[in-house]
Write an enzyme that holds these catalytic residues in place. Structure first.
Site, mmCIF file in Angstrom:
data_model
loop_
_atom_site.group_PDB
_atom_site.id
_atom_site.type_symbol
_atom_site.label_atom_id
_atom_site.label_comp_id
_atom_site.label_asym_id
_atom_site.label_seq_id
_atom_site.Cartn_x
_atom_site.Cartn_y
_atom_site.Cartn_z
ATOM 1 N N ASP A 39 -8.498 3.766 13.281
ATOM 2 C CA ASP A 39 -9.177 2.544 13.707
ATOM 3 C C ASP A 39 -8.118 1.728 14.453
ATOM 4 O O ASP A 39 -7.214 1.161 13.850
ATOM 5 C CB ASP A 39 -9.684 1.828 12.451
ATOM 6 C CG ASP A 39 -10.244 0.442 12.703
ATOM 7 O OD1 ASP A 39 -10.020 -0.117 13.788
ATOM 8 O OD2 ASP A 39 -10.881 -0.105 11.782
ATOM 9 N N CYS B 28 -6.328 9.885 6.581
ATOM 10 C CA CYS B 28 -6.275 9.661 8.027
ATOM 11 C C CYS B 28 -4.870 9.969 8.530
ATOM 12 O O CYS B 28 -4.692 10.784 9.419
ATOM 13 C CB CYS B 28 -6.672 8.231 8.361
ATOM 14 S SG CYS B 28 -8.383 7.841 7.952
ATOM 15 N N GLU C 185 0.834 -1.198 0.000
ATOM 16 C CA GLU C 185 0.000 0.000 0.000
ATOM 17 C C GLU C 185 0.872 1.252 0.000
ATOM 18 O O GLU C 185 0.622 2.201 -0.751
ATOM 19 C CB GLU C 185 -0.925 -0.003 1.220
ATOM 20 C CG GLU C 185 -1.834 1.229 1.268
ATOM 21 C CD GLU C 185 -2.562 1.368 2.587
ATOM 22 O OE1 GLU C 185 -3.717 1.811 2.576
ATOM 23 O OE2 GLU C 185 -1.967 1.050 3.641
ATOM 24 N N ARG D 195 -5.026 11.956 12.014
ATOM 25 C CA ARG D 195 -6.204 12.620 12.571
ATOM 26 C C ARG D 195 -7.232 11.636 13.110
ATOM 27 O O ARG D 195 -7.979 11.918 14.037
ATOM 28 C CB ARG D 195 -6.879 13.509 11.513
ATOM 29 C CG ARG D 195 -7.484 12.721 10.375
ATOM 30 C CD ARG D 195 -8.396 13.507 9.456
ATOM 31 N NE ARG D 195 -8.889 12.633 8.412
ATOM 32 C CZ ARG D 195 -9.989 11.877 8.515
ATOM 33 N NH1 ARG D 195 -10.719 11.911 9.615
ATOM 34 N NH2 ARG D 195 -10.359 11.091 7.521
ATOM 35 N N TYR E 32 -4.318 9.892 -1.101
ATOM 36 C CA TYR E 32 -2.929 10.048 -0.653
ATOM 37 C C TYR E 32 -1.898 10.300 -1.742
ATOM 38 O O TYR E 32 -1.216 11.323 -1.746
ATOM 39 C CB TYR E 32 -2.514 8.798 0.135
ATOM 40 C CG TYR E 32 -3.274 8.586 1.408
ATOM 41 C CD1 TYR E 32 -2.890 9.201 2.598
ATOM 42 C CD2 TYR E 32 -4.393 7.740 1.435
ATOM 43 C CE1 TYR E 32 -3.592 8.991 3.778
ATOM 44 C CE2 TYR E 32 -5.100 7.531 2.611
ATOM 45 C CZ TYR E 32 -4.701 8.154 3.780
ATOM 46 O OH TYR E 32 -5.398 7.954 4.939
ATOM 47 N N TRP F 198 -8.631 -1.491 -0.103
ATOM 48 C CA TRP F 198 -9.315 -0.277 -0.541
ATOM 49 C C TRP F 198 -10.584 -0.575 -1.341
ATOM 50 O O TRP F 198 -11.260 0.345 -1.790
ATOM 51 C CB TRP F 198 -8.370 0.589 -1.384
ATOM 52 C CG TRP F 198 -7.461 1.452 -0.556
ATOM 53 C CD1 TRP F 198 -6.213 1.147 -0.082
ATOM 54 C CD2 TRP F 198 -7.745 2.776 -0.089
ATOM 55 N NE1 TRP F 198 -5.699 2.193 0.641
ATOM 56 C CE2 TRP F 198 -6.612 3.208 0.647
ATOM 57 C CE3 TRP F 198 -8.831 3.643 -0.225
ATOM 58 C CZ2 TRP F 198 -6.545 4.466 1.257
ATOM 59 C CZ3 TRP F 198 -8.765 4.894 0.371
ATOM 60 C CH2 TRP F 198 -7.634 5.300 1.101
#
Length: 300
Positions: A205, A181, A65, A202, A129, A87
């Site tokens: 999980d 995130c 990733e 920010r 991203y 994803w």
């Protein structure tokens, strides 16, 4: 005196969210127990990296990733070609909502892989991203490669306090399948040539996401250190909203019953000419002997 295992920092945060987290509804409708503001620190200088041991972490998936982010890519087709499915949930949910077709995930992924036109329409995640890291669109219409600029600064001005890259492009948030995130990566070089990273996230999980973020950030730190002729130092991870989903509570309790084992070591097996030349085969992990995997559903 024996030093406390670094993984306990993560387990303490998991326990805090489980026992004292603020319970509330969230965007997904699943509900969370949330803690605001957390920090963990991992020392990478000995070659050890924070691949959690209290459950099996599929570290190759996390690194694939990260390598995909570095390409600037935003379509899941490239990920699926690497057998990475983390994803798929977001474009699949969009496809089902817009077409009213109850297609299975396997069938959807098969179509993405086999049909380029279908992939172009339905596999796209928007300016997520990689787009922001490698092709941030400025107000002047020019694209800015934040990663290339970071590496150039690490090589030429390592004392700089401006060595960072950012994913929160306000103008493009609405077009993203999921806003970033892990938002800001800032770097610091010590006088003896160690590369430190502070990652601000920010939203995280805690059961499913944090483990992947630790691995991805560690892999990136090794790559950047190699490109700049430095040694990996400390990874400092800072979280804003750190949460456990309410359908992850039993899994968290199971993980907390397990005793951490030694972190594995990660190394790059070759020196490559630039940040774009790394592949998953360049990463070697030794001594990883985790507890069994813990399964849990992703909240979309």
């Amino acid at each position: 005196m024996e030093l406390r295992h670094q993984e306990h920092q993560y387990l303490d945060l998991l326990r805090l969210a489980l026992d004292r987290g603020d319970e509330r509804l969230d965007r997904t409708g699943v509900g969370t127990r949330s803690v605001f503001g957390a920090m963990v620190r991992f020392d990478l200088s000995s070659g050890q990296v924070p691949i959690l041991t209290t459950k099996r972490v599929y570290w190759k998936t996390a690194i694939k990733e990260m390598l995909w982010f570095l390409t600037g890519g935003t379509n899941i087709q490239a990920l699926l070609r690497e057998n990475v499915r983390i994803w798929t949930d977001w474009p699949l949910a969009r496809y089902r909502a817009e077409t009213s077709q109850e297609i299975s995930q396997a069938e959807f992924e098969s179509r993405i892989l086999q049909d380029d036109a279908f992939a172009q329409k339905w596999g796209e995640l928007g300016p997520v991203y990689g787009k922001q890291w490698r092709r941030w669109l400025g107000a002047d219409g020019r694209e800015h490669d934040q990663i290339a600029q970071l590496i150039a600064t690490l090589q030429t001005n390592p004392a700089s306090r401006r060595m960072l890259f950012h994913g929160w492009n306000v103008a493009e948030l609405s077009g993203m399948a999921l806003p970033p995130c892990h938002m800001v990566y800032q770097y610091h070089v010590t006088s003896d040539g160690r590369l430190n990273c502070l990652l601000f996230q920010r939203s995280v999980d805690l059961l499913l996401g944090a483990a992947f973020n630790y691995v991805g950030a560690s892999a990136l730190q090794l790559m950047l250190a190699q490109q700049a002729g430095l040694h990996p130092g400390e990874l400092v991870w800072v979280a804003g909203d750190a949460h456990l989903y309410l359908n992850h509570l039993d899994q968290a309790r199971e993980q907390l019953r397990r005793e951490p084992r030694p972190f594995p070591k990660m190394r790059l097996t070759r020196r490559v000419p630039d940040i774009d030349s790394y592949t998953i085969d360049d990463f070697e992990v030794a001594g990883y002997e985790p507890h069994a995997a813990i399964k849990a559903d992703v909240a979309v």
